[in-house]
Design a protein around this motif. Structure first.
Motif, PDB file in Angstrom:
ATOM      1  N   PRO A  53       0.834  -1.215   0.000  1.00 46.28           N
ATOM      2  CA  PRO A  53       0.000   0.000   0.000  1.00 46.28           C
ATOM      3  C   PRO A  53       0.858   1.250   0.000  1.00 46.28           C
ATOM      4  CG  PRO A  53      -0.003  -1.031   2.164  1.00 46.28           C
ATOM      5  CD  PRO A  53       0.752  -1.939   1.243  1.00 46.28           C
ATOM      6  N   ARG A  54       0.302   2.331  -0.462  1.00 49.29           N
ATOM      7  CA  ARG A  54       0.995   3.614  -0.494  1.00 49.29           C
ATOM      8  C   ARG A  54       0.634   4.380   0.785  1.00 49.29           C
ATOM      9  NH1 ARG A  54       2.869   5.369  -5.273  1.00 49.29           N
ATOM     10  NH2 ARG A  54       3.983   7.290  -5.081  1.00 49.29           N
ATOM     11  N   LEU A  55       1.644   4.709   1.589  1.00 47.37           N
ATOM     12  CA  LEU A  55       1.427   5.387   2.864  1.00 47.37           C
ATOM     13  C   LEU A  55       2.057   6.774   2.833  1.00 47.37           C
ATOM     14  CD1 LEU A  55       2.380   2.451   5.245  1.00 47.37           C
ATOM     15  CD2 LEU A  55       0.111   3.088   4.454  1.00 47.37           C
ATOM     16  N   ALA A  56       1.431   7.710   3.511  1.00 44.45           N
ATOM     17  CA  ALA A  56       1.962   9.066   3.604  1.00 44.45           C
ATOM     18  C   ALA A  56       2.780   9.207   4.882  1.00 44.45           C
ATOM     19  CB  ALA A  56       0.825  10.079   3.591  1.00 44.45           C
ATOM     20  N   HIS A  57       4.085   9.245   4.754  1.00 43.47           N
ATOM     21  CA  HIS A  57       5.012   9.548   5.846  1.00 43.47           C
ATOM     22  C   HIS A  57       4.893   8.603   7.035  1.00 43.47           C
ATOM     23  CE1 HIS A  57       7.258  12.329   8.557  1.00 43.47           C
ATOM     24  NE2 HIS A  57       7.922  12.496   7.433  1.00 43.47           N
ATOM     25  N   PRO A  58       5.104   7.294   6.842  1.00 44.19           N
ATOM     26  CA  PRO A  58       5.049   6.362   7.972  1.00 44.19           C
ATOM     27  C   PRO A  58       6.186   6.604   8.958  1.00 44.19           C
ATOM     28  CG  PRO A  58       5.847   5.238   6.017  1.00 44.19           C
ATOM     29  CD  PRO A  58       5.452   6.623   5.592  1.00 44.19           C
ATOM     30  N   GLU A  59       5.913   6.456  10.237  1.00 43.52           N
ATOM     31  CA  GLU A  59       6.886   6.669  11.318  1.00 43.52           C
ATOM     32  C   GLU A  59       6.790   5.529  12.318  1.00 43.52           C
ATOM     33  OE1 GLU A  59       9.071   9.087  11.846  1.00 43.52           O
ATOM     34  OE2 GLU A  59       8.473  10.557  10.349  1.00 43.52           O
ATOM     35  N   GLY A  60       7.865   5.308  13.062  1.00 38.89           N
ATOM     36  CA  GLY A  60       7.852   4.376  14.189  1.00 38.89           C
ATOM     37  C   GLY A  60       7.430   2.984  13.827  1.00 38.89           C
ATOM     38  N   VAL A  61       8.002   2.413  12.806  1.00 42.34           N
ATOM     39  CA  VAL A  61       7.611   1.092  12.329  1.00 42.34           C
ATOM     40  C   VAL A  61       7.950   0.016  13.366  1.00 42.34           C
ATOM     41  CG1 VAL A  61       8.011  -0.625  10.525  1.00 42.34           C
ATOM     42  CG2 VAL A  61       7.902   1.805   9.947  1.00 42.34           C
ATOM     43  N   ALA A  62       6.981  -0.876  13.629  1.00 39.39           N
ATOM     44  CA  ALA A  62       7.180  -1.990  14.559  1.00 39.39           C
ATOM     45  C   ALA A  62       6.475  -3.227  14.007  1.00 39.39           C
ATOM     46  CB  ALA A  62       6.622  -1.648  15.938  1.00 39.39           C
ATOM     47  N   VAL A  63       7.050  -4.391  14.281  1.00 39.69           N
ATOM     48  CA  VAL A  63       6.465  -5.650  13.826  1.00 39.69           C
ATOM     49  C   VAL A  63       5.697  -6.295  14.982  1.00 39.69           C
ATOM     50  CG1 VAL A  63       6.924  -7.936  12.860  1.00 39.69           C
ATOM     51  CG2 VAL A  63       8.338  -5.978  12.178  1.00 39.69           C
ATOM     52  N   HIS A  64       4.432  -6.581  14.752  1.00 37.32           N
ATOM     53  CA  HIS A  64       3.575  -7.240  15.735  1.00 37.32           C
ATOM     54  C   HIS A  64       3.914  -8.733  15.755  1.00 37.32           C
ATOM     55  CE1 HIS A  64      -0.189  -8.864  17.416  1.00 37.32           C
ATOM     56  NE2 HIS A  64      -0.342  -7.672  17.966  1.00 37.32           N
ATOM     57  N   PRO A  65       3.698  -9.425  16.876  1.00 41.95           N
ATOM     58  CA  PRO A  65       3.957 -10.868  16.928  1.00 41.95           C
ATOM     59  C   PRO A  65       3.232 -11.680  15.843  1.00 41.95           C
ATOM     60  CG  PRO A  65       3.678 -10.032  19.141  1.00 41.95           C
ATOM     61  CD  PRO A  65       3.347  -8.896  18.197  1.00 41.95           C
ATOM     62  N   ASP A  66       2.114 -11.168  15.318  1.00 35.99           N
ATOM     63  CA  ASP A  66       1.402 -11.899  14.264  1.00 35.99           C
ATOM     64  C   ASP A  66       1.999 -11.670  12.879  1.00 35.99           C
ATOM     65  OD1 ASP A  66       0.495  -9.395  13.375  1.00 35.99           O
ATOM     66  OD2 ASP A  66      -1.593  -9.762  13.901  1.00 35.99           O
ATOM     67  N   GLY A  67       3.058 -10.857  12.801  1.00 35.07           N
ATOM     68  CA  GLY A  67       3.728 -10.595  11.531  1.00 35.07           C
ATOM     69  C   GLY A  67       3.281  -9.333  10.831  1.00 35.07           C
ATOM     70  N   SER A  68       2.195  -8.728  11.287  1.00 31.88           N
ATOM     71  CA  SER A  68       1.758  -7.474  10.676  1.00 31.88           C
ATOM     72  C   SER A  68       2.740  -6.361  11.051  1.00 31.88           C
ATOM     73  CB  SER A  68       0.334  -7.115  11.112  1.00 31.88           C
ATOM     74  OG  SER A  68       0.250  -6.954  12.514  1.00 31.88           O
ATOM     75  N   ILE A  69       2.773  -5.339  10.222  1.00 26.57           N
ATOM     76  CA  ILE A  69       3.653  -4.189  10.427  1.00 26.57           C
ATOM     77  C   ILE A  69       2.771  -3.021  10.859  1.00 26.57           C
ATOM     78  CG2 ILE A  69       5.392  -2.700   9.381  1.00 26.57           C
ATOM     79  CD1 ILE A  69       6.051  -5.731   9.225  1.00 26.57           C
ATOM     80  N   TRP A  70       3.157  -2.367  11.936  1.00 24.67           N
ATOM     81  CA  TRP A  70       2.392  -1.226  12.428  1.00 24.67           C
ATOM     82  C   TRP A  70       3.243   0.031  12.301  1.00 24.67           C
ATOM     83  CZ3 TRP A  70      -1.965  -1.679  16.262  1.00 24.67           C
ATOM     84  CH2 TRP A  70      -2.569  -2.934  16.204  1.00 24.67           C
TER      85      TRP A  70
END
Length: 89
Positions: A1-18
């Motif tokens: 997906p195209r995101l506008a200015h993502p910050e503070g990327v973290a990986v959730h235990p289920d593999g999703s990216i927040w």
């Protein structure tokens, strides 16, 4: 997906990216990167993100000088702590 200015990327235990955005949105990106969900918004500017053992997401908000918490059990995204926090030296 195209995101506008993502910050503070973290990986959730289920593999999703927040990540947070400069508009205060908390986003969950599918592990395969094909889609994302808007979890909530602070109306501020989300930076650092972390998860606890219960899967709650904590996000630092620069604009509000606060930490917000998303609780997956309730779906709520609320202010957790304010700028009045005293950090020991």
């Amino acid at each position: 997906p195209r995101l506008a200015h993502p910050e503070g990327v973290a990986v959730h235990p289920d593999g999703s990216i927040w990540c947070g955005t400069e508009n205060g949105e908390l986003l969950r990106i599918a592990a395969d990167g094909t889609s994302y969900d808007r979890i909530g918004t602070t109306g501020g500017f989300l930076l650092g993100i972390a998860f606890d053992a219960a899967g709650r997401c904590y996000a630092c908000d620069l604009f509000h000088s606060a930490i917000f918490c998303h609780d997956p059990a309730t779906g709520r995204f609320d202010r957790f702590a304010d700028s009045g926090i005293l950090v020991p030296n």
